[in-house]
Write a protein that holds these residues in place. Structure first.
Motif, short mmCIF file in Angstrom:
data_model
loop_
_atom_site.label_atom_id
_atom_site.label_comp_id
_atom_site.label_asym_id
_atom_site.label_seq_id
_atom_site.Cartn_x
_atom_site.Cartn_y
_atom_site.Cartn_z
N VAL A 59 2.81 13.56 -0.69
CA VAL A 59 3.38 13.93 0.61
C VAL A 59 4.15 15.24 0.48
N ASP A 60 4.95 15.36 -0.57
CA ASP A 60 5.73 16.57 -0.80
C ASP A 60 4.82 17.79 -0.96
N GLY A 61 3.73 17.61 -1.69
CA GLY A 61 2.79 18.72 -1.89
C GLY A 61 2.19 19.21 -0.58
N PHE A 62 1.71 18.29 0.25
CA PHE A 62 1.13 18.70 1.52
C PHE A 62 2.17 19.26 2.47
N SER A 63 3.38 18.74 2.39
CA SER A 63 4.46 19.31 3.20
C SER A 63 4.71 20.76 2.78
N LYS A 64 4.77 20.99 1.47
CA LYS A 64 4.98 22.36 0.97
C LYS A 64 3.82 23.27 1.33
N GLY A 66 1.68 22.96 3.90
CA GLY A 66 1.73 23.23 5.35
C GLY A 66 2.82 24.21 5.71
N GLU A 67 3.97 24.05 5.07
CA GLU A 67 5.08 24.97 5.33
C GLU A 67 4.77 26.37 4.82
N ALA A 68 4.11 26.46 3.67
CA ALA A 68 3.72 27.77 3.14
C ALA A 68 2.75 28.46 4.09
N ALA A 69 1.80 27.72 4.64
CA ALA A 69 0.84 28.29 5.59
C ALA A 69 1.56 28.76 6.86
N ARG A 70 2.47 27.93 7.35
CA ARG A 70 3.21 28.30 8.56
C ARG A 70 4.06 29.54 8.33
N ARG A 71 4.79 29.56 7.20
CA ARG A 71 5.65 30.71 6.89
C ARG A 71 4.84 31.98 6.71
N GLN A 119 -3.52 11.29 7.00
CA GLN A 119 -2.83 11.88 8.15
C GLN A 119 -1.91 13.00 7.73
N ILE A 120 -1.21 12.81 6.63
CA ILE A 120 -0.28 13.82 6.12
C ILE A 120 -1.06 15.06 5.70
N ALA A 121 -2.17 14.86 5.01
CA ALA A 121 -3.01 15.99 4.60
C ALA A 121 -3.57 16.71 5.83
N SER A 122 -3.97 15.96 6.84
CA SER A 122 -4.53 16.55 8.06
C SER A 122 -3.50 17.41 8.78
N ALA A 123 -2.24 17.00 8.75
CA ALA A 123 -1.19 17.78 9.40
C ALA A 123 -1.08 19.17 8.79
N SER A 124 -1.35 19.28 7.50
CA SER A 124 -1.32 20.57 6.83
C SER A 124 -2.45 21.47 7.36
N ILE A 125 -3.62 20.91 7.54
CA ILE A 125 -4.76 21.66 8.09
C ILE A 125 -4.46 22.06 9.54
N GLU A 126 -3.78 21.20 10.27
CA GLU A 126 -3.44 21.52 11.66
C GLU A 126 -2.48 22.70 11.74
N LYS A 127 -1.61 22.87 10.75
CA LYS A 127 -0.73 24.05 10.74
C LYS A 127 -1.55 25.31 10.51
N LEU A 128 -2.56 25.21 9.66
CA LEU A 128 -3.46 26.35 9.47
C LEU A 128 -4.21 26.64 10.77
N ALA A 129 -4.66 25.59 11.46
CA ALA A 129 -5.37 25.76 12.73
C ALA A 129 -4.48 26.46 13.76
N ALA A 130 -3.20 26.12 13.78
CA ALA A 130 -2.28 26.76 14.72
C ALA A 130 -2.19 28.26 14.45
N SER A 131 -2.26 28.65 13.18
CA SER A 131 -2.25 30.07 12.84
C SER A 131 -3.55 30.74 13.27
#
Length: 170
Positions: A59-64, A66-71, A119-131
């Protein structure tokens, strides 16, 4: 923060440190407890053992990630957005190699609730999609950004995998 919350965070911090230093091989409940200054019972009471720790690290890895992609994408000019996001992903792999290995090579069913972890992994891809949405025309199909994000992610992941296997030395 309560004592239980403090202990939980100490355990996670210890697990992250050990994991970053030695990957899966060095990670044991005993080592985590020793690093956190707690008993092994303390680790079991918060995480139910190594499997729970691995799930938390996943979970921590995917959170990081997703946050890296967003940043990375947050302030990138549109014409450089893909390059910035791709480089951010490659940097994440370099800076969090143990997390990356856990996230993409371990069978999620070994970590517990595979659907929740998916679901947690998918949220990371969704942050990339938002970009990536910033690059698409306004009259696009609703799922185009997510489809394109998956393609970009697949290319980045493929590159990192090939580089790790010795095909690229860059």
């Amino acid at each position: 923060m309560s004592s239980a919350t403090d202990n939980r965070q100490r355990i996670l911090d210890a697990a992250n440190s050990i994991f970053a230093e030695g990957g899966l091989d060095g990670l044991s409940v005993r080592a985590i407890a020793a690093r956190a200054g707690l008993s092994t019972i303390g680790v079991y009471s918060h995480f139910k053992g190594k499997r729970g720790i691995l799930a938390a690290l996943f979970v921590d890895g995917f959170s990081k990630l997703g946050e890296a992609a967003r940043r990375a994408a947050e302030n990138a000019p549109t014409e450089r957005l893909l390059a910035v996001v791709v480089n951010g992903y490659i940097d994440f792999h370099r800076d969090h190699a143990a997390h990356y290995q856990l996230m993409f090579t371990m069978d999620r069913t070994q970590l517990g609730d595979a659907a929740a972890l998916h679901q947690i992994a998918s949220a990371s891809i969704e942050k990339l999609a938002a970009s990536i949405e910033r690059l698409l025309p306004p009259d696009r199909p609703a799922d185009l950004a997510l489809r394109q994000a998956f393609r970009v992610w697949s290319l980045m992941h493929g590159y990192v995998t090939l580089r790790d296997s010795g095909w690229f030395h860059h």
